[in-house]
Design a protein around this motif. Structure first.
Motif, PDB file in Angstrom:
ATOM      1  N   GLU A 138      -5.078  11.825   3.885  1.00 39.31           N
ATOM      2  CA  GLU A 138      -5.213  10.496   3.313  1.00 39.31           C
ATOM      3  C   GLU A 138      -6.680  10.107   3.279  1.00 39.31           C
ATOM      4  O   GLU A 138      -7.406  10.277   4.249  1.00 39.31           O
ATOM      5  CB  GLU A 138      -4.415   9.463   4.105  1.00 39.31           C
ATOM      6  N   THR A 163      -5.699   3.195  -1.566  1.00 41.31           N
ATOM      7  CA  THR A 163      -5.603   4.415  -0.768  1.00 41.31           C
ATOM      8  C   THR A 163      -6.388   5.510  -1.473  1.00 41.31           C
ATOM      9  O   THR A 163      -6.971   5.290  -2.536  1.00 41.31           O
ATOM     10  CB  THR A 163      -4.142   4.850  -0.551  1.00 41.31           C
ATOM     11  N   LYS A 168       0.857  -1.189   0.000  1.00 41.26           N
ATOM     12  CA  LYS A 168       0.000   0.000   0.000  1.00 41.26           C
ATOM     13  C   LYS A 168       0.889   1.233   0.000  1.00 41.26           C
ATOM     14  O   LYS A 168       1.823   1.327   0.774  1.00 41.26           O
ATOM     15  CB  LYS A 168      -0.881  -0.018   1.245  1.00 41.26           C
TER      16      LYS A 168
END
Length: 176
Positions: A116, A175, A91
């Motif tokens: 994020e 993400t 990730k």
């Protein structure tokens, strides 16, 4: 591309948020690479990446399924299948930092702020999209601009804080 400052700021945003990782690289590539692309580079890229296993054919409307299949076989049956592509399972790491490029000859600043987010696979994906819609977008050039959109747009307009703002949610497979 460098003249579209709204796009440039997003390249810088990705570059600093995902430093040293593929997501941190501009999708267009560095100027030197773009200027040096040859016809052979493009045809090689097409042969490598435009393969049957990477394509989807979708039909909509009054086209009978059998006719769509016939057309697909006629025009696409000869396409090669590429080897399976390997995907990194790591990730990407979101790195909180900043980049500033100051140009006092310009009358405005283009700013992007990010946190994020979630991937498009995440249970909170649609919550992120609703949040984006609540914050909304605003541009002072819109008619009746202080009365369109959210309380935020009214506040920004009333206090002369910006010419425009845009909320966004960019989600990837792992993400956002």
């Amino acid at each position: 591309m460098d003249k579209q400052l709204e796009e440039v700021v997003f390249d810088h945003l990705h570059a600093t948020a995902f430093q040293g990782q593929p997501l941190g690289q501009t999708i267009l590539g560095p100027r030197e690479n773009i200027q040096s692309i040859s016809r052979d580079d493009l045809t090689g890229y097409i042969k490598t990446n435009y393969t049957a296993d990477r394509m989807v054919l979708a039909g909509a409307g009054g086209v009978p399924h059998a006719q769509l299949v016939e057309l697909a076989e006629k025009y696409f049956a000869g396409l090669p299948s590429g080897p399976p592509t390997s995907q990194s399972s790591a990730k990407p790491e979101f790195i909180g930092s900043e980049v500033r490029i100051r140009d006092d000859t310009m009358p405005t600043a283009n700013i992007a702020i990010a946190v994020e987010g979630v991937s498009w696979k995440d249970d909170d994906y649609f919550t992120a999209l609703v949040t984006q819609a609540i914050v909304g977008n605003w541009d002072r050039a819109m008619g009746s601009s202080p009365y369109l959109g959210s309380k935020l747009s009214t506040f920004v307009h009333t206090n002369g804080l910006a010419n425009s703002f845009m909320s966004f949610s960019t989600s990837y497979s792992d993400t956002g």
